[in-house]
Each structure stands twice: as structure tokens, then as C-alpha cells.
Design a protein around this motif. Sequence first.
Motif, short mmCIF file in Angstrom:
data_model
loop_
_atom_site.label_atom_id
_atom_site.label_comp_id
_atom_site.label_asym_id
_atom_site.label_seq_id
_atom_site.Cartn_x
_atom_site.Cartn_y
_atom_site.Cartn_z
N THR A 289 0.84 -1.21 0.00
CA THR A 289 0.00 0.00 0.00
C THR A 289 0.88 1.26 0.00
O THR A 289 0.49 2.29 -0.54
N TRP B 249 2.96 5.90 -5.95
CA TRP B 249 2.59 6.00 -7.37
C TRP B 249 1.45 7.00 -7.57
O TRP B 249 1.39 7.68 -8.58
N LYS B 250 0.52 7.07 -6.60
CA LYS B 250 -0.62 8.01 -6.72
C LYS B 250 -0.13 9.45 -6.75
O LYS B 250 -0.77 10.32 -7.31
N ASN B 251 0.99 9.70 -6.11
CA ASN B 251 1.53 11.06 -6.06
C ASN B 251 2.63 11.29 -7.09
O ASN B 251 3.31 12.32 -7.05
N GLU C 119 -6.26 4.41 -13.67
CA GLU C 119 -7.12 4.74 -12.51
C GLU C 119 -7.59 3.47 -11.80
O GLU C 119 -8.54 3.51 -11.01
N LYS C 120 -6.97 2.36 -12.08
CA LYS C 120 -7.44 1.09 -11.51
C LYS C 120 -7.33 1.07 -9.98
O LYS C 120 -6.42 1.67 -9.42
N VAL C 121 -8.27 0.37 -9.37
CA VAL C 121 -8.24 0.26 -7.91
C VAL C 121 -7.37 -0.95 -7.55
O VAL C 121 -7.71 -2.09 -7.89
N LYS D 125 2.82 4.21 -16.71
CA LYS D 125 1.76 4.55 -15.75
C LYS D 125 0.38 4.12 -16.24
O LYS D 125 -0.51 3.85 -15.45
N ILE E 172 1.71 1.97 -3.59
CA ILE E 172 0.57 2.57 -4.30
C ILE E 172 0.42 4.04 -3.91
O ILE E 172 0.18 4.89 -4.77
N ALA E 173 0.60 4.34 -2.63
CA ALA E 173 0.52 5.74 -2.18
C ALA E 173 1.56 6.59 -2.93
O ALA E 173 1.28 7.71 -3.35
#
Length: 272
Positions: A105, A111-113, A206-208, A201, A108-109
Motif C-alpha cells: 500500500t 505512485w498516486k503522487n 485509474e485502476k483500484v 503509468k 501505491i501511495a
Amino acid sequence: MAKICRKSAIGSGHIEIAPIFRLFNPMNKTSQKFTLVIPTYNEAANIESLCSLLAGVLSKENIDFEVIVVDDNSPDQTWKIAQTIAEKDKRIKVIHRVDRRGLATAVIAGWKNAKGDILGVMDGDLQQPPETIPLLLNKLNEDALIDIVIASRNIKGSMALRRSAWRRFVSWSATLISVLLLPKLVAQVSDPMSGFFILRKEVIGEKVLNPLGYKILLEVLAKGTYKKIAEVPYIFAERKKGGSKAGVKQYLLSFIYLLRLSIQSSRSLKSL
Ligand SMILES: Nc1nc2c(ncn2[C@@H]2O[C@H](COP(=O)(O)OP(=O)(O)OP(=O)(O)O)[C@@H](O)[C@H]2O)c(=O)[nH]1
Ligand SMILES: [Mg+2]
């Protein structure tokens, strides 16, 4: 020199462009940024050396990069050391999470930023060589169809230096369980447990993503959209400083995660 560029559609279709023009036309190349996420928990003894090695290797190769250290409030204050590094080098960023724990997680945090067009992940314990990153990027740019490049410990040219019997058992049994539960997914790669890889990317878009424990690569392979996967060998070194976090709890979490993924895949249309 590693080139982070992708061929555009110029020259395709009916328009014929002379090769010399294609080579020098700046519109032909889209310069791309690379975001490398490093998840850390109690890596105070390693983070400074790793950031400095990374900055050296990536700058030397003219790679436009950012490094995002995602630390889960390490008791040894890895996050504080990373913040001091970030104050001096704006290419290094820090996410200090106080409310969550978990390698996958954390990635993922990060990569989101990310500002990058190409995303990556590596451990913060110096077991994976920063020099492999330009090789991963070169491989990605060899073929526009390649969307993921994995640093593998199980192909010709690779090597895993001395590991404890427990670590070898964890790696071997997790691979075996994943082969049994997710044969098609795992068959695509030689090192499904790798924590060192890069991807475009768009693969995750936008996949969960909802991974558990350490299994970030399997989550990307199961949920991502990609055409081709490539692999590059590397030498997996021993951990010299700090301690492993891959204990019994992580092992059990991996098992639960693999089970959950296999149940999800048997229900979904996507055949894993
Ligand atoms: N943010 C974050 N990072 C973590 C967490 N657990 C482990 N990490 C980091 O994830 C990376 C891999 O963890 P390691 O403990 O080295 O696991 P490993 O490489 O699979 O196992 P060893 O071979 O025993 O070192 C390291 O950079 C850790 O600091 C966590 O809960 N949160
Ligand atoms: Mg390690």
C-alpha cells in the motif's frame, strides 16, 4: 545512455518521412519522467546511501527522475532522514504515513503522487543495485509494446547472494503457492515475487489496487492492462544494515492475498 523516450506515430500511415528527419525531429520523441518509489520501514542505516547512489546513477544517465520515499512512521525515524535529504535535493520527496502500515500500500501511495510517465519500485535496503535501473528503462524503450520490465533473480545472468534458510523458504514456498493458485498469471514471469520493477503509468491508470503485505507485482499483473512484459537479470545482494521485516506475519498475509486473488480470478472474466 538510457533514453526515456517513446516513439510517436510520426512516420506511420501514409506519410513517408526521410529517416534523417525522423532522427532529428524533436516532435518524434516525448521526453519522459521516471518516478521511483522506495517503501521504507526502519531503513535509517540505508536510506542516505541509497538516495545518493540513485541520484548519481540516474543523473549520469541523464534520466529525468523523482524518488518518492514512502515511510510508515518508522521508529528509527527513517522519514526524518529522508526529509533532510529532500530539503537538499528537490528530486527526492517523502511521504510520511502515520496511519497505515504495509509495503504494497506504501508503493501505491507513492505512485498516486507520482509525476512520472514511467513508475518504478525498489527496496530501501540496498539489496538491489541502482545500476540496474537504466537497464530496466532501456529495455522498456526497446519496444513500444513492452509495458512492464521486471528485475529478475531467476534468469540467466542473475544471482541471489547468501540468504537465510527462512528467506529462501519464504520465497520458494510463496512462489510454489502462487504457481498452484494462479498458474496463468505467474507463468508470464520468472520472478513473481520480485519487488524491483518498472511500468508505464497507463498499466495501472485509474485502476483500484488492493494488495496485502508485500505482493505488489502480482497485484499489478492481475489488475493492470499491459501488452508485453520483459525481464532483466540482476544480482540480489545480502542485506548489510538494518533488519528484515519479512517475518511470519508477512508470510501469512501473502498466503491470504494469493488465496483472495485466486478466488477473485475464478469469478472474474479475466483469466489468470
Ligand atoms: N512503507 C513500508 N515499507 C516497508 C514495510 N515493510 C517493509 N518495508 C520496506 O520494504 C522493503 C523490503 O522489505 P525487507 O524487509 O527488506 O523485505 P525483503 O527484501 O523481502 O526481505 P529480506 O530479504 O529479508 O530483506 C524495504 O525497503 C523495507 O523497509 C512497511 O510496512 N511499510
Ligand atoms: Mg530486503
